[in-house]
Design a protein around this motif. Structure first.
Motif, mmCIF file in Angstrom:
data_model
loop_
_atom_site.group_PDB
_atom_site.id
_atom_site.type_symbol
_atom_site.label_atom_id
_atom_site.label_comp_id
_atom_site.label_asym_id
_atom_site.label_seq_id
_atom_site.Cartn_x
_atom_site.Cartn_y
_atom_site.Cartn_z
ATOM 1 N N ASP A 1 0.845 -1.201 0.000
ATOM 2 C CA ASP A 1 0.000 0.000 0.000
ATOM 3 C C ASP A 1 0.883 1.256 0.000
ATOM 4 O OD1 ASP A 1 -2.268 1.590 0.049
ATOM 5 O OD2 ASP A 1 -2.564 1.430 2.219
ATOM 6 N N TYR B 1 1.977 2.578 3.477
ATOM 7 C CA TYR B 1 1.030 2.477 4.603
ATOM 8 C C TYR B 1 1.010 1.038 5.161
ATOM 9 C CZ TYR B 1 -0.380 7.285 4.128
ATOM 10 O OH TYR B 1 -0.364 8.653 4.121
ATOM 11 N N VAL C 1 1.127 5.391 11.569
ATOM 12 C CA VAL C 1 0.161 4.384 11.088
ATOM 13 C C VAL C 1 -0.028 3.335 12.195
ATOM 14 C CG1 VAL C 1 -0.417 2.807 9.199
ATOM 15 C CG2 VAL C 1 0.986 4.821 8.743
ATOM 16 N N PHE D 1 -10.152 -2.347 0.985
ATOM 17 C CA PHE D 1 -9.649 -2.523 -0.378
ATOM 18 C C PHE D 1 -10.226 -3.767 -1.056
ATOM 19 C CE2 PHE D 1 -5.735 -0.100 1.276
ATOM 20 C CZ PHE D 1 -6.347 1.119 1.016
ATOM 21 N N PHE E 1 -7.690 -3.136 5.968
ATOM 22 C CA PHE E 1 -7.314 -2.719 4.608
ATOM 23 C C PHE E 1 -6.880 -3.967 3.826
ATOM 24 C CE2 PHE E 1 -7.310 0.919 7.370
ATOM 25 C CZ PHE E 1 -7.977 1.863 6.620
ATOM 26 N N GLN F 1 -1.861 -5.995 5.433
ATOM 27 C CA GLN F 1 -1.867 -4.963 6.485
ATOM 28 C C GLN F 1 -2.680 -5.454 7.698
ATOM 29 O OE1 GLN F 1 -3.458 -2.138 3.511
ATOM 30 N NE2 GLN F 1 -1.952 -0.659 4.261
ATOM 31 N N ARG G 1 0.518 13.075 11.579
ATOM 32 C CA ARG G 1 -0.815 12.855 11.035
ATOM 33 C C ARG G 1 -1.098 11.388 11.358
ATOM 34 N NH1 ARG G 1 -2.508 8.881 7.036
ATOM 35 N NH2 ARG G 1 -4.341 9.673 5.996
ATOM 36 N N ASP H 1 -2.924 7.996 10.920
ATOM 37 C CA ASP H 1 -3.643 7.267 9.879
ATOM 38 C C ASP H 1 -4.786 6.436 10.471
ATOM 39 O OD1 ASP H 1 -3.440 6.204 6.985
ATOM 40 O OD2 ASP H 1 -3.487 4.358 8.152
ATOM 41 N N GLU I 1 -6.747 11.297 11.009
ATOM 42 C CA GLU I 1 -7.579 10.981 9.845
ATOM 43 C C GLU I 1 -8.898 10.412 10.348
ATOM 44 O OE1 GLU I 1 -7.502 8.546 5.646
ATOM 45 O OE2 GLU I 1 -6.859 7.554 7.474
ATOM 46 N N HIS J 1 -3.895 12.341 -0.809
ATOM 47 C CA HIS J 1 -3.434 11.276 -1.703
ATOM 48 C C HIS J 1 -4.468 10.169 -1.884
ATOM 49 C CE1 HIS J 1 -2.850 9.959 2.325
ATOM 50 N NE2 HIS J 1 -2.579 8.724 1.922
ATOM 51 N N ASP J 2 -5.608 10.256 -1.213
ATOM 52 C CA ASP J 2 -6.653 9.235 -1.346
ATOM 53 C C ASP J 2 -7.843 9.709 -2.173
ATOM 54 O OD1 ASP J 2 -5.268 7.468 0.329
ATOM 55 O OD2 ASP J 2 -6.158 8.359 2.133
ATOM 56 N N ARG K 1 -6.403 5.330 -6.744
ATOM 57 C CA ARG K 1 -5.972 6.630 -6.232
ATOM 58 C C ARG K 1 -4.737 7.150 -6.964
ATOM 59 N NH1 ARG K 1 -5.602 4.471 -0.194
ATOM 60 N NH2 ARG K 1 -4.688 2.789 -1.424
HETATM 61 C C1 NOJ Z 1 -5.474 6.017 4.973
HETATM 62 C C2 NOJ Z 1 -4.346 6.440 4.089
HETATM 63 O O1 NOJ Z 1 -4.457 7.808 3.811
HETATM 64 C C3 NOJ Z 1 -4.429 5.566 2.865
HETATM 65 O O2 NOJ Z 1 -3.580 6.008 1.831
HETATM 66 C C4 NOJ Z 1 -4.120 4.156 3.275
HETATM 67 O O3 NOJ Z 1 -4.282 3.308 2.165
HETATM 68 C C5 NOJ Z 1 -5.035 3.691 4.401
HETATM 69 N N1 NOJ Z 1 -5.234 4.673 5.411
HETATM 70 C C6 NOJ Z 1 -4.454 2.481 5.069
HETATM 71 O O4 NOJ Z 1 -3.330 2.843 5.814
#
Ligand code: NOJ
Length: 537
Positions: free
Chosen positions: A65, A68, A105, A150, A169, A173, A203, A205, A268, A330-331, A393
């Protein structure tokens, strides 16, 4: 009133700028951005006037990912450089007066992280309980109906030890078990590692995911699901995310940061406003400094809806809660693609004049668009796992367009994602020379925020909104600004008597210095800031 010592921290005044390290600047010709590349572009960041960089993950990762999925929380992936490169970047950013936020993360590691390798090695390994292992149901199926973001089930069967593990995810992960105090301690040590090195915050995640329902109850079907949406949206994450116990963890996380001066974290949090507010914590037990407010991303670009959302957000903020606004990350599809090039300046004006900390996604300041990516070139797992839904993305993650030369000044090699064909025209070098470019507009607005306390600190009050226009006031110590933006391509008027004032800055440069009173007309795609005369009402 807030206590004086917390009144105006750097993160309330300044603009946060998000860098996706793969795509900002390559320094070694491998087609992938790196830390040394970012360091070489500090001059640009300084000129732009931002206060802090938020760097998406640059830690060692097998990149399922794109970072991530972390396999070592306290290192740097060789693709991006070394820990020494990191220190050099941090040092030079600080020397330029720019803070650095890292991506933390905490919800999941890579499946190749040594913790998970241990955890999956046997049922009685001491790290077994660091992740979420469950027996199959009697018929062999997964413990419940939860879906992975995902695609597919969120449960992966592990043949060797005969249990399922949970992953919100990708299956690469696995989710950590935050009910286990050893996990919390290990992850808080990660925070301290980077805080001790001098980073200014994080930040965080996927913050809402950390705790799941202890009974693992099935999620309910989403009555509004449409097949065009992600498969994940078939269910409402009622039991798999945003559980009440999360807030105790967030408060303890905050205490780790509070042991260091002037650090901050932004979480987030994709949630409706009232639930997002809980992440601020309470007056005497704080949560994150800023839960990301994604409403300018998630709402349609429609004046009445956005006007109402601004007021609902302002109205719901707790007394100690500082607002924030975001146009892209970025998402999500890029702002220039969502609202169109003609509205890009209007969007910038809104982002940079609303009350609260703005976050700018790299490249949005020059009007970069989503780049079309051929199906054979898709890299993002979200796009690959759910083909035909345009969920990749990648389009928003294309390389930064620095100049019109080969590789757009991003790389001397082959860029990891294709460049937008428009880079010879849309790039930093050209826009720096054009006083009317989007980049120049961003720079002026960011400088205005730094210069005029009313923009960063002033109180907010709604002034007028209809189907086309949003107008609001900012006020501080007798200074008053009126911001008016037309979210459509057609001309309009502000339907309320406008107090006397002078145009300070706007999308139509010819109007700067114009005196306005009573009637304020706006061309299509126009926005401006009026400085109201003192004593006017
Ligand atoms: C949010 C992140 O912004 C994203 O890019 C990522 O795929 C997922 N969390 C999993 O970490």
């Amino acid at each position: 009133m807030e206590p004086a010592q917390e009144s105006f921290h750097w993160w309330k005044h300044g603009v946060i700028y998000q860098i996706y390290p793969r795509s900002f600047q390559d320094s070694n010709g491998d087609g992938i951005g790196d830390l040394e590349g970012i360091r070489r572009r500090i001059g640009y960041l300084k000129e732009l006037g931002i206060a802090a960089v938020w760097l998406s993950p640059m830690f060692p990762s097998p990149m399922f990912d794109f970072g991530y999925d972390i396999s070592d929380y306290t290192g740097v992936d060789p693709l991006f450089g070394t820990l020494e490169d990191f220190d050099a970047l941090l040092n030079d950013l600080h020397a330029a007066g720019i803070k650095l936020l890292l991506d933390f993360v905490p919800n999941h590691t890579s499946h190749l992280h040594p913790w998970f390798l241990e955890s999956r090695s046997s049922r009685n390994n001491p790290k077994r309980d660091w992740y979420l292992w469950q027996d199959a149901r009697p018929d062999g199926s997964a413990p419940n109906n939860w879906l992975a973001q995902f695609g597919g089930s969120a449960w992966e069967w592990d043949e060797a030890t005969g249990q399922y593990y949970y992953h919100a995810f990708l299956k690469e992960q696995p989710d950590l078990n935050w009910r286990n105090p050893e996990v919390e301690k290990a992850m808080f040590d990660v925070l301290r590692f980077w805080l001790d090195r001098g980073v200014d915050g994080f930040r965080v995640d996927a913050l809402t995911h950390l705790i799941k329902d202890i009974h693992l109850r099935d999620n309910p079907p989403n009555p509004d699901y449409h097949p065009r949406q992600s498969d994940y949206d078939q269910l409402l994450p009622a039991y798999s995310a945003d559980q009440p116990e999360i807030h105790d963890i967030v408060r303890r996380m905050r205490r780790v940061l509070d042991a260091y001066p002037e650090r901050m974290m932004v979480g987030e949090v994709y949630l409706p406003v009232n639930r997002m507010m809980v992440y601020y914590g309470t007056d005497d037990s704080r949560g994150v400094h800023l839960p990301f407010n994604f409403q300018l991303i998630t709402l349609p670009w429609n004046a009445p809806q956005i006007a109402a959302a601004i007021d609902q957000y302002e109205g719901a903020l707790p007394a100690h809660g500082w607002p924030n606004w975001v146009l892209g990350n970025h998402d999500q599809p890029r702002i220039a693609s969502r609202v169109g090039a003609d509205q890009a300046k209007v969007a910038a004006l809104l982002l940079l004049t609303l009350r609260g900390t703005p976050t700018v996604y790299y490249g949005d300041e020059i009007g970069m668009r989503d780049v079309p990516i051929h199906p054979d070139q898709v890299r993002d797992p979200q796009g690959l796992n759910m083909p035909g839904k345009n969920l990749s993305r990648d389009p928003a993650r294309a390389p930064m367009q620095w100049d019109g030369g080969p590789g757009a000044g991003f790389t001397g090699g082959t860029p990891w994602l294709p460049l937008d064909r428009n880079f010879p025209r849309v790039n930093v070098e050209r826009e720096r020379l054009d006083p009317h470019s989007l980049l120049a507009f961003y720079r002026h607005l960011i400088a205005l925020r730094a210069r005029e306390p009313v923009v960063a600190e002033g109180a907010y009050a709604p002034f007028y909104a209809d189907t086309q226009v949003i107008a609001f006031l900012r006020e501080n110590l007798g200074q008053r600004l009126l911001v008016a933006v037309n979210l459509t391509h057609k001309p309009c008027h502000v339907g309320r008597h406008v107090p006397p004032g002078t145009v300070l800055i706007g999308t139509v440069p010819e109007r700067e210095g114009e005196r306005v009173e009573g009637t304020l007309g706006l061309a299509g795609d126009e926005g401006l800031i009026l400085r109201l005369e003192t004593g006017s009402s």
